[in-house]
Design an enzyme around this catalytic site. Structure first.
Site, PDB file in Angstrom:
ATOM      1  N   ASP A 214      -6.911  -0.373   3.040  1.00 52.13           N
ATOM      2  CA  ASP A 214      -5.547   0.164   2.963  1.00 52.13           C
ATOM      3  C   ASP A 214      -5.459   1.525   3.633  1.00 52.13           C
ATOM      4  O   ASP A 214      -4.541   1.806   4.404  1.00 52.13           O
ATOM      5  CB  ASP A 214      -5.110   0.323   1.505  1.00 52.13           C
TER       6      ASP A 214
ATOM      7  N   SER B 154       0.776  -1.238   0.000  1.00 53.59           N
ATOM      8  CA  SER B 154       0.000   0.000   0.000  1.00 53.59           C
ATOM      9  C   SER B 154       0.810   1.292   0.000  1.00 53.59           C
ATOM     10  O   SER B 154       0.554   2.195   0.786  1.00 53.59           O
ATOM     11  CB  SER B 154      -0.937   0.025   1.203  1.00 53.59           C
TER      12      SER B 154
END
Ligand code: ADP
Ligand code: MG
Length: 373
Positions: free
Chosen positions: A171, A124
């Site tokens: 995320d 991420s």
């Protein structure tokens, strides 16, 4: 503030940085492809993080200038003229367009982004970038935005027309709210979360398989977008709004669906149950049980969600047979990317290096040990 970056900032923008903020990368411990199905996830922050240094413009104009250390590139645009350039500038453009749309009072700024979250590895870097930008802008202009709101804004920025990535909220919530050494148990029906301390007797090992999403085996149907459509179709066939409405007791109904909808729904429903079991196992420190749940999760991602790769299955197998490892599984969106494993404390590095070496020997692909860093 980071002295080295301060020097770079000064030379790029001919003024000092006023503020420095951070946002961590994340790894998901369990609960894959459940976030957009209103389910459960259990991510945690990793040591790698994004750093942003930021200053108001000397002449208070509407120009935004951004320098990325990783891209070794300085780009600029004017607030109010945001439009996709199909590059990394789309992320800040999406953020400032959204903030203006929401009525936040912002002006131009100079900012430097530097991140040691590896790009495109499933840890991420995009969410860390968005969250760190939002934090920097919040601090610089004194905006009243909570960390949860930052996560939601970051998701909207990533989903919007400029970036155009239809990602869930995991995320961004992990990058905005999670801490190292503590997992974030999130329920996406409500976006409520609980902090789950990770046992001090274990440590994480994260290894990138060397397979990027872009070179993963794809017959046109092995990708994130298709899986989301398949989940929606499964809901339609079952006459429900979201797969969260189903439980283990509904497996008979799920199994009666045509393939691949039965498989996709079965993964989501069993994965949700595994997240709950993993949280419970962490709370009592039963790491052997966590390891078993990692193994079950990997099998479900491989067989039902069809999101693994042969090489990643091998990497998980090599990790699982290492005596320092409790369990291992693919982590992130899949079709390439990284595995996460739980190791006995103090044994992660040696185990990780050994696993990576054997994988390289057997596949000819170069992996990368990302954690311990
Ligand atoms: P992941 O989030 O798994 O790392 P993504 O493809 O979602 O992969 O996001 C990677 C993209 O995020 C990069 O291609 C780039 O556009 C942007 N990005 C992330 N970190 C940086 C950075 N330090 N500088 C510039 N762009 C970045
Ligand atoms: Mg991303």
């Amino acid at each position: 503030m980071n002295q080295e970056l301060l020097t770079v900032f000064q030379s790029q923008f001919q003024q000092p940085a006023q503020l420095e903020v951070h946002a961590a990368g994340r790894v998901n411990l369990i609960g894959e492809h459940t976030d957009y199905n209103d389910g459960f996830v259990l991510p945690t922050a990793i040591a790698q993080r994004a750093t942003l240094q930021i200053s108001k413009r000397v002449n208070s104009d509407q120009t935004v200038r951004l320098y990325s250390v990783q891209m070794n590139q300085k780009l600029e645009y004017n607030l109010g003229t945001e439009t996709s350039t199909h590059g990394w500038l789309d992320y800040p453009q999406a953020v400032t367009q959204l903030l203006q749309f929401e009525g936040y009072e912002i002006a131009g700024f100079d900012a430097l982004i530097s991140s040691d979250v590896p790009l495109g590895s499933g840890l991420s870097s995009s969410a860390a970038f968005l969250v760190v930008l939002l934090r920097g802008i919040r601090g610089l202009f004194g905006l009243e935005i909570t960390d949860l709101e930052i996560a939601k804004l970051a998701q909207r920025a990533e989903n919007g027309a400029i970036v155009g990535a239809r990602v869930g909220l995991m995320d961004q919530m992990a990058c905005s709210l999670a801490h190292v050494g503590e997992a974030l148990f999130i329920d996406f029906k409500t976006t409520q979360f609980e902090r789950v301390p990770l046992p001090k007797t274990a440590e994480l090992v994260i290894i990138h398989s060397g397979i990027m999403h872009s070179n993963a085996h794809d017959d046109g149907n092995r990708n994130y977008k298709t899986r989301r459509h398949e989940c929606e179709k499964a809901c339609e066939l079952l006459g429900i709004k979201t797969l969260r409405d189903l439980e283990i007791g509904d497996l008979e109904r799920i199994n009666a669906l045509p393939s691949p909808y039965s498989n996709r729904a079965r993964h989501v429903v069993t994965e949700n149950a595994r997240v709950l079991k993993t949280v419970a196992a962490f709370k009592v420190g039963d790491l052997t049980r966590v390891g078993e749940l990692f193994a079950e999760s990997h099998a479900s991602m491989r067989d039902d969600y069809d999101m693994s790769e042969t090489e990643i299955d091998l990497l998980v197998e090599i990790a699982t047979s290492n005596s320092s490892i409790y369990g291992a599984r693919l982590t992130g969106g899949g079709f390439g990317g990284s595995i996460v494993a739980l190791a006995k404390i103090g044994e992660g590095r040696v185990a990780g290096e050994k696993i990576a070496l054997e994988y390289q020997h057997r596949t000819g692909i170069t992996p990368k040990l990302l954690t311990p860093a």
